[in-house]
Design an enzyme around this catalytic site. Structure first.
Site, PDB file in Angstrom:
ATOM      1  N   PHE A 132      42.643  88.809  34.100  1.00 21.78           N
ATOM      2  CA  PHE A 132      43.614  88.829  35.190  1.00 21.78           C
ATOM      3  C   PHE A 132      42.866  88.473  36.471  1.00 21.78           C
ATOM      4  O   PHE A 132      41.778  88.997  36.732  1.00 21.78           O
ATOM      5  CB  PHE A 132      44.250  90.216  35.290  1.00 21.78           C
ATOM      6  CG  PHE A 132      45.401  90.260  36.250  1.00 21.78           C
ATOM      7  CD1 PHE A 132      46.632  89.736  35.883  1.00 21.78           C
ATOM      8  CD2 PHE A 132      45.259  90.793  37.518  1.00 21.78           C
ATOM      9  CE1 PHE A 132      47.709  89.761  36.773  1.00 21.78           C
ATOM     10  CE2 PHE A 132      46.329  90.814  38.414  1.00 21.78           C
ATOM     11  CZ  PHE A 132      47.554  90.295  38.035  1.00 21.78           C
ATOM     12  N   ASP A 191      37.878  96.250  31.397  1.00 20.79           N
ATOM     13  CA  ASP A 191      39.184  96.451  32.025  1.00 20.79           C
ATOM     14  C   ASP A 191      40.185  96.724  30.898  1.00 20.79           C
ATOM     15  O   ASP A 191      40.397  95.887  30.016  1.00 20.79           O
ATOM     16  CB  ASP A 191      39.564  95.186  32.810  1.00 20.79           C
ATOM     17  CG  ASP A 191      40.913  95.301  33.486  1.00 20.79           C
ATOM     18  OD1 ASP A 191      41.783  96.076  33.007  1.00 20.79           O
ATOM     19  OD2 ASP A 191      41.133  94.596  34.489  1.00 20.79           O
ATOM     20  N   TYR A 235      50.303 102.011  35.066  1.00 15.47           N
ATOM     21  CA  TYR A 235      51.749 101.746  35.182  1.00 15.47           C
ATOM     22  C   TYR A 235      52.304 100.876  34.065  1.00 15.47           C
ATOM     23  O   TYR A 235      53.477 100.560  34.061  1.00 15.47           O
ATOM     24  CB  TYR A 235      52.120 101.157  36.555  1.00 15.47           C
ATOM     25  CG  TYR A 235      51.208 100.062  37.070  1.00 15.47           C
ATOM     26  CD1 TYR A 235      51.276  98.776  36.560  1.00 15.47           C
ATOM     27  CD2 TYR A 235      50.303 100.327  38.081  1.00 15.47           C
ATOM     28  CE1 TYR A 235      50.455  97.783  37.043  1.00 15.47           C
ATOM     29  CE2 TYR A 235      49.468  99.343  38.570  1.00 15.47           C
ATOM     30  CZ  TYR A 235      49.549  98.069  38.052  1.00 15.47           C
ATOM     31  OH  TYR A 235      48.729  97.076  38.531  1.00 15.47           O
TER      32      TYR A 235
END
Lengths: 409, 409
Positions: A141, A210, A235
């Site tokens: 990302f 990550d 989230y």
């Protein structure tokens, strides 16, 4: 009723996690975007109301002690720990993923740099000056790459983007740190954390992972595989709510050497001593920075209650069954050649999402959403569907593929 | 009824801000700790419930657009702007104060360093290499000093702690950046932001101000006084809730040169382009980092509604009247010699709190709290009382001083 619909019913009936779905607020929409923002756990609104009205509104300042606000970052870290295979005392919650990537990378460079780095701790570093490279997952990302560029600039290292497959060949005695993403956010490809971590350690470098797209969807095994540092958001599969705080894992053996670039007063050994000189707290608390955002953090704490009694292995089994079944339904319902899966077929290489390449993906996703199937579009041509085993069922999967087929016909 | 009680009644009756008190959730406690955690505005619980139940629970991922989540950091920044004397487009909300201090200091060093720094922008910098010092307020809240130490270390500068009074004498052509706190968290002393900022600029350095203890209590005048960068929290006089996100002000003329050490994807010119190379957004958005904590942030947005129609000059006038009256009541009620005010008498040097030195301050504060007067204790011997003009009245002040007198007798 089609054969696939019948199968979906049977799979739902046999699903050991089917009961968990009741703990979420859901409607008639097939929500396949839980890998971006998890659905609302039903217990969260009442808990947040208590935090706002009673803890803040009535107890006010007393809640820092009496409502456990002050210790929330490490308490909630310990609640996340079993989901990523970590013993207690190694995770703190707070700040965004980007900020935690910065902490982890700078601290990792300093670990790699420190003389006498212990091989037994998985970081057989040489003396600092030779290790002048940070390797970063080129497919990660983007924020990880941007932050890695800044960490490299500020520590005087060179940033070298490589694909995870290229990492073993790129490692050398110049490598200080390697930052990898466990699951590719675009394709859903799962990278081999155990073997890549071992390769990084064999080269004497520090491994930072990550976990944004894997935590809560599959077993991670941080302790077991000797990961040095890890970050992740809460989230997505952890359903903590929009922008809920991220977390930082610092392997116990490395905590004494965790030298944070963001030494805020919450990471001081004696935060209320108000001393002019910084002295770091012991343990994972070193990863804390400033005053934690209590509302978002305690919403997350409530959201994590849905994991009580849930085995992450069961989650993984269902996740693979869901993505297998989706690919099968897509093959059955979608006209030949209209989409192409870019998600690996092999289970060992698949996260909990399916990404379909499709020429008019942006427009197709709009029409899917209009018809009650919510995934997301990733520039330029990817339809992305996330499968959150706690609340997505097999009938949802069949319906999503059927609607996709109708939209594409 | 004593003369002071009568006076309190008259002052409350004449208070133009008295009506604002109804907008807060209060009880029989005299809450003089709003300089640590502001009281709950009455509209916040309903708003947070809507954010959780409808925006997250029903709209889910759609809320990033449809509920304005994505633009919240700059929208709420613009809502704070008039309270600190800033035109729109210069403030973003997000992260903790500590993290924002880091962004501001590193970016400020880079500004001071960049060749051809414009005198017209208030930063008549020389070429970089000569400016090797960061001056930091030695009396500031400790986290600013810790973070300044890290920023100095990571930018190769020397950190030099000085008191605000020593700043003019310490400035030289070696000074890159000066970090000052507007109000001393311990004594309540208000520093002279206009003249100190002018002195910093005259030396060719960059001025960074911490507004945690002044924003919402008195006029700041960021634009008017040419402040370069500023940070502040929102949970004190802005009543945003526990750990609500902090903010960062970047003066418009300097935004193109704001080079963030935390260039997360939210500060990219095209965040959803998912590009491997970082390209900073225009304007204050450069101060954003990762995904914003929406629950905490939107609670803050609701909390800021209490400022509608409130003039910050009226707040300042009432604040000074409250602290004057408190000192007068303390003199009347507290036995001679039991406490000594360390807060300046001169209005021009006083924030919105009164700090009383008292040998057994820790124990005294415990007893005050038991009797319904909430302030806080600052190590080693300070009783700290904050006066939040939006909801503290003169009768509260008289009662607090009377109870203090009883406790100390």
């Amino acid at each position: 009723m089609s054969e696939l619909t019948t199968r979906a019913g049977a799979l739902d009936a046999a699903d050991e996690l089917a009961g968990v779905r009741k703990q979420f607020v859901l409607d008639e929409v097939v929500y396949l975007d839980g890998n971006s923002l998890g659905a609302l756990p039903a217990n969260v609104p009442g808990h947040v109301e208590d935090v706002v009205r009673r803890q803040w509104g009535e107890l006010r300042i007393r809640s820092w002690d009496e409502s456990g606000w002050w210790t929330a970052p490490e308490r909630i870290g310990d609640r996340i720990a079993p989901l990523v295979g970590a013993a207690p005392g190694q995770i703190v919650v707070g700040d965004s993923t980007s900020v935690n990537v910065f902490k982890a990378l700078v601290a990792a460079v300093r670990m790699a740099d420190s003389a006498g780095a212990a091989g037994s701790a998985g970081v057989a570093g040489s003396a600092g000056s030779g290790r002048d490279e940070i390797l970063v997952d080129a497919t990660t990302f983007p924020t990880d790459g941007y932050i890695a560029e800044s960490a490299a600039r500020m520590t005087g290292r060179t940033l070298r983007p490589v694909t995870p497959a290229e990492v073993p060949g790129a490692l050398s005695d110049r490598t200080a740190v390697v930052l990898l993403n466990h699951v590719d956010y675009r394709t859903g490809r799962l990278h081999d954390l155990p073997s890549l971590t071992a390769a990084v350690h064999a080269a004497g470098a520090v491994a930072v992972w990550d976990l944004c797209h894997s935590a809560g969807a599959l077993p991670v095994g941080l302790d077991e595989h000797g990961v040095d540092l890890a970050v992740g958001c809460t989230y997505k599969y952890l359903n903590g709510g929009p922008g809920s705080p991220a977390y930082l894992y610092v392997r116990r053996e490395l905590q004494d050497r965790f030298d944070s670039p963001l030494p805020g007063w919450n990471s001081h050994a004696e935060p209320f001593g108000m001393r002019p000189a910084f002295e770091p707290a012991a343990g994972a608390l070193r990863g804390r920075v400033g005053t934690p955002d209590i509302l978002s953090m305690l919403a997350l704490e409530a959201a994590l209650e849905v994991w009580d009694g849930v085995r992450i292995e069961a989650v993984r089994a269902k996740s693979l069954a869901l993505t297998d079944f989706f690919l099968e339904c897509v093959a059955a319902y979608v006209p030949e050649g209209r989409v192409e899966s870019v998600t690996p077929v092999a289970h060992s290489e698949r996260g909990s999402q399916v990404a379909l390449r499709c020429d008019d993906a942006g427009d197709v996703m709009k029409r899917l959403i209009e018809r009650g199937v919510v995934g997301d579009f990733r520039h330029p041509d990817v339809l992305r569907f996330g499968f959150t085993p706690l609340y997505v069922g097999f009938a949802d999967v069949a319906r999503a593929a059927r609607v996709l087929g109708e939209v594409l016909r």
